[in-house]
Scaffold this motif. Structure first.
Motif, mmCIF file in Angstrom:
data_model
loop_
_atom_site.group_PDB
_atom_site.id
_atom_site.type_symbol
_atom_site.label_atom_id
_atom_site.label_comp_id
_atom_site.label_asym_id
_atom_site.label_seq_id
_atom_site.Cartn_x
_atom_site.Cartn_y
_atom_site.Cartn_z
ATOM 1 N N PHE A 69 0.905 -1.160 0.015
ATOM 2 C CA PHE A 69 0.111 0.185 -0.446
ATOM 3 C C PHE A 69 1.095 0.746 0.160
ATOM 4 O O PHE A 69 0.731 2.009 -1.159
ATOM 5 N N LEU A 70 2.235 0.906 0.907
ATOM 6 C CA LEU A 70 2.754 2.458 1.219
ATOM 7 C C LEU A 70 3.468 2.494 -0.626
ATOM 8 O O LEU A 70 3.701 4.335 -0.806
ATOM 9 N N ALA A 71 3.915 1.973 -1.130
ATOM 10 C CA ALA A 71 4.864 1.696 -2.404
ATOM 11 C C ALA A 71 3.433 1.891 -3.330
ATOM 12 O O ALA A 71 4.430 2.702 -4.488
ATOM 13 N N VAL A 72 2.675 1.835 -3.975
ATOM 14 C CA VAL A 72 1.744 1.869 -4.444
ATOM 15 C C VAL A 72 1.503 3.202 -3.782
ATOM 16 O O VAL A 72 1.200 4.690 -5.599
ATOM 17 N N ALA A 73 1.363 4.460 -3.230
ATOM 18 C CA ALA A 73 0.382 5.480 -2.925
ATOM 19 C C ALA A 73 1.871 5.946 -3.194
ATOM 20 O O ALA A 73 1.640 7.137 -4.048
ATOM 21 N N LEU A 74 3.149 5.963 -2.708
ATOM 22 C CA LEU A 74 4.073 6.378 -3.747
ATOM 23 C C LEU A 74 4.557 7.049 -4.559
ATOM 24 O O LEU A 74 4.606 8.197 -4.926
ATOM 25 N N ALA A 75 4.466 5.580 -4.916
ATOM 26 C CA ALA A 75 4.386 4.691 -6.714
ATOM 27 C C ALA A 75 3.576 6.721 -7.530
ATOM 28 O O ALA A 75 4.163 7.391 -8.722
ATOM 29 N N LEU A 129 13.354 8.247 -18.878
ATOM 30 C CA LEU A 129 15.099 7.991 -17.619
ATOM 31 C C LEU A 129 14.642 8.610 -16.837
ATOM 32 O O LEU A 129 14.652 7.942 -15.143
ATOM 33 N N GLY A 130 13.708 9.668 -16.960
ATOM 34 C CA GLY A 130 12.909 10.721 -15.272
ATOM 35 C C GLY A 130 12.523 9.830 -14.415
ATOM 36 O O GLY A 130 12.883 10.145 -13.140
ATOM 37 N N LEU A 131 11.150 9.607 -15.036
ATOM 38 C CA LEU A 131 10.390 8.257 -14.695
ATOM 39 C C LEU A 131 11.077 7.499 -13.715
ATOM 40 O O LEU A 131 10.532 7.129 -12.402
ATOM 41 N N LEU A 132 12.307 6.541 -14.020
ATOM 42 C CA LEU A 132 12.370 5.665 -13.682
ATOM 43 C C LEU A 132 12.991 5.950 -12.715
ATOM 44 O O LEU A 132 13.462 5.003 -11.626
ATOM 45 N N LEU A 133 13.825 6.784 -12.672
ATOM 46 C CA LEU A 133 15.046 7.344 -11.269
ATOM 47 C C LEU A 133 13.814 7.364 -10.637
ATOM 48 O O LEU A 133 14.453 7.470 -8.926
ATOM 49 N N ALA A 134 12.942 8.386 -10.967
ATOM 50 C CA ALA A 134 11.460 8.613 -9.869
ATOM 51 C C ALA A 134 11.442 7.900 -9.199
ATOM 52 O O ALA A 134 10.892 7.743 -8.058
ATOM 53 N N LEU A 135 10.945 6.636 -9.930
ATOM 54 C CA LEU A 135 10.357 5.443 -9.320
ATOM 55 C C LEU A 135 11.229 4.513 -8.471
ATOM 56 O O LEU A 135 10.739 3.508 -8.299
ATOM 57 N N VAL A 136 12.706 4.795 -8.453
ATOM 58 C CA VAL A 136 13.386 3.764 -8.150
ATOM 59 C C VAL A 136 12.872 3.131 -6.810
ATOM 60 O O VAL A 136 12.863 2.688 -5.884
ATOM 61 N N GLY A 137 13.070 4.333 -5.766
ATOM 62 C CA GLY A 137 12.397 4.548 -4.114
ATOM 63 C C GLY A 137 11.290 3.901 -4.320
ATOM 64 O O GLY A 137 11.057 2.840 -3.199
ATOM 65 N N PRO A 138 9.977 3.718 -4.648
ATOM 66 C CA PRO A 138 8.577 3.391 -4.718
ATOM 67 C C PRO A 138 9.270 1.478 -5.010
ATOM 68 O O PRO A 138 8.361 0.878 -4.088
ATOM 69 N N VAL A 139 9.602 1.604 -5.966
ATOM 70 C CA VAL A 139 9.994 -0.007 -6.414
ATOM 71 C C VAL A 139 11.196 -0.842 -5.497
ATOM 72 O O VAL A 139 10.826 -1.926 -4.752
ATOM 73 N N PRO A 168 9.187 15.680 -5.915
ATOM 74 C CA PRO A 168 8.460 14.993 -4.982
ATOM 75 C C PRO A 168 9.487 13.730 -5.401
ATOM 76 O O PRO A 168 8.995 12.749 -4.905
ATOM 77 N N VAL A 169 10.374 13.659 -6.401
ATOM 78 C CA VAL A 169 11.130 12.913 -6.318
ATOM 79 C C VAL A 169 12.275 12.313 -5.037
ATOM 80 O O VAL A 169 12.565 11.178 -4.843
ATOM 81 N N LEU A 170 12.294 13.626 -3.952
ATOM 82 C CA LEU A 170 12.641 13.018 -2.362
ATOM 83 C C LEU A 170 11.967 12.226 -2.061
ATOM 84 O O LEU A 170 11.889 11.269 -1.231
ATOM 85 N N GLY A 171 10.928 12.320 -2.367
ATOM 86 C CA GLY A 171 9.687 11.622 -1.530
ATOM 87 C C GLY A 171 10.050 10.286 -0.850
ATOM 88 O O GLY A 171 9.956 9.184 -0.251
ATOM 89 N N GLY A 172 10.072 9.305 -2.901
ATOM 90 C CA GLY A 172 10.260 8.079 -2.816
ATOM 91 C C GLY A 172 11.880 7.387 -1.928
ATOM 92 O O GLY A 172 11.877 7.108 -1.184
ATOM 93 N N ALA A 173 12.987 8.572 -1.487
ATOM 94 C CA ALA A 173 13.940 8.095 -0.990
ATOM 95 C C ALA A 173 13.968 8.090 0.593
ATOM 96 O O ALA A 173 13.742 7.337 1.417
ATOM 97 N N VAL A 174 12.737 9.405 0.779
ATOM 98 C CA VAL A 174 12.604 9.349 2.162
ATOM 99 C C VAL A 174 11.674 8.836 2.397
ATOM 100 O O VAL A 174 11.427 7.385 3.828
ATOM 101 N N GLY A 175 10.566 7.558 1.207
ATOM 102 C CA GLY A 175 9.923 6.707 2.036
ATOM 103 C C GLY A 175 10.876 5.601 1.796
ATOM 104 O O GLY A 175 10.378 4.600 3.466
ATOM 105 N N VAL A 176 11.531 5.188 1.363
ATOM 106 C CA VAL A 176 12.939 4.738 1.897
ATOM 107 C C VAL A 176 13.285 3.753 2.821
ATOM 108 O O VAL A 176 13.399 3.474 3.831
ATOM 109 N N LEU A 177 13.794 5.501 3.361
ATOM 110 C CA LEU A 177 13.759 5.608 4.381
ATOM 111 C C LEU A 177 12.999 4.936 5.932
ATOM 112 O O LEU A 177 13.317 4.753 6.935
ATOM 113 N N VAL A 178 11.640 5.404 5.349
ATOM 114 C CA VAL A 178 10.499 5.351 6.373
ATOM 115 C C VAL A 178 9.983 3.535 6.816
ATOM 116 O O VAL A 178 10.775 3.221 7.582
#
Length: 404
Positions: free
Chosen positions: A14-20, A43-53, A85-95
């Motif tokens: 749930f958290l990964a989908v919401a973050l993506a 490429l930009g979208l791929l890098l941005a979605l690394v965090g949720p994945v 919000p690309v930073l949100g993916g990394a913060v989500g991984v930290l959480v």
């Protein structure tokens, strides 16, 4: 094992989908509102979605997950894509890291990852013309710290709730085991004494059937009375198990009809326990302090414990000391304690052979110790006779009318 709330895959999904979703639409919107930034492409979208994945796929490898998420953010910013919000993916991984695995390791990795993230952001922003001001970077770092503190609070609250549930379950298991043990003691005490008495009377009746019909009839009547009393007591114990009370008017005058969870027989009922032994010509004498026979002198629960000690002791005399000819039961008050002593002479042939303690002695000890007292058993010495001694002490409350 130390587990966190996101060790289960459903909340993590749930958290990964919401973050993506947030990162995708937020990145596209940021690209639209920042004309000087590089347009977002695949490429930009791929890098941005690394965090949720990473959040969804690498919960068991937190260090690798943090490095991949922070590296993707650094590459995204170095390539000139829009801030957002690309930073949100990394913060989500930290959480995610903070809410999975052992708590101590998770905290170290998450906070180290936060420092690495904002160090990477500062380094990647330096060569860019649209680098944010220091206040904005500090504000972003502060919000990251807030997110990690909130995650820490969530984890601690979930851990406390799990500990409370475990403690409650353990208390319930202990209560069930204690109740089973209490019921087993009650049934053993009732059935052992009653069946012993029935066995004695049946033997007497069988022996006298042809020679003394009246005495045999008396033995059969005693068997009937004893078995009826045993059934009544077993029914009372089973009523406690089911949480039932006898219907109004049923057995209203019978002793124990509304028996509570602890035995409540008074000490005046002790002499009836001697009937099976007296039928075998055993002299059973009771020396009960008269003051203890008055109403309220001994709390009912403690009187019930004393009753069961005497009952089991006399039953053991009949079963394990067939040669005994004399038994003395003493009940007295000594220094705010109720002392119960049952002594038999053992009869001819010396002391009985040693045997492991059975359920009866174990049940007596558990009853007495459950009331805060102590139980001592020993074989008689040559100077005192070859019998067996049961000596129980039960503390009495200061106010004798209060059931401790």
């Amino acid at each position: 094992m130390d587990r966190g709330p996101l060790d289960r895959w459903r909340p993590r999904l749930f958290l990964a989908v919401a973050l993506a979703v947030v990162v995708t639409f937020g990145t596209l919107g940021a690209s639209h509102w920042q004309p000087g930034a590089r347009d977002v492409d695949a490429l930009g979208l791929l890098l941005a979605l690394v965090g949720p994945v990473v959040l969804l796929t690498l919960p068991r490898r937190p260090v690798l997950a943090v490095l991949l998420a922070v590296g993707a953010v650094g590459a995204y910013l170095v390539l000139g894509y829009a801030w957002g919000p690309v930073l949100g993916g990394a913060v989500g991984v930290l959480v995610m890291v903070l809410l999975t695995g052992p708590a101590g390791r998770a905290r170290v990795i998450a906070w180290s990852g936060a420092a690495l993230l904002w160090g990477t952001v500062v380094g990647a922003a330096a060569p860019r013309d649209d680098a944010p001001r220091s206040a904005a970077v500090l504000g972003g770092a502060a919000w990251t710290a807030v997110a990690l503190l909130v995650a820490t609070g969530i984890r601690e609250r979930v851990a406390r709730a799990a500990a409370l549930r475990a403690a409650r379950a353990e208390r319930e298991r202990t209560a069930v085991a204690t109740e089973r043990l209490r019921i087993a003691r009650e049934l053993h005490d009732v059935l052992a004494h009653s069946l012993s008495a029935i066995n004695v009377q049946a033997g007497v009746g069988l022996h006298l059937l042809d020679r003394d019909v009246e005495q045999a009839r008396s033995s059969l009547a005693s068997i009937k009375s004893t078995s009826r009393d045993a059934l009544d007591e077993v029914r009372a114990v089973l009523g406690v198990v089911r949480g039932e009370d006898p219907p109004d008017g049923e057995d209203a005058g019978r002793e124990g009809a509304h028996e509570p969870r602890s035995p409540t027989w008074d000490l005046a009922a002790l002499p009836r326990l001697a009937e099976p032994l007296r039928a075998r010509a055993v002299d059973v004498r009771f020396d009960v302090e008269p003051a203890l026979l008055s109403e309220g002198a001994v709390p009912p629960r403690l009187a019930g414990v004393a009753y069961r000690v005497v009952q089991e002791s006399l039953t053991n005399v009949g079963r394990h000391a067939p040669g005994a000819r004399s038994v003395v039961v003493r009940v007295a008050r000594e220094d705010h304690r109720l002392r119960v002593t049952v002594t038999d002479d053992g009869g001819p042939g010396g002391p009985p052979e040693e045997r492991p303690p059975g359920y009866g002695l174990r049940g007596m000890r558990e009853r007495v110790e459950g009331a805060g007292g102590g139980l001592r058993t020993e074989h008689g010495s040559p100077g005192r006779g070859a019998g067996f001694v049961v000596d129980a002490t039960i503390p009495l409350p200061d106010d004798a009318t209060e059931d401790a």
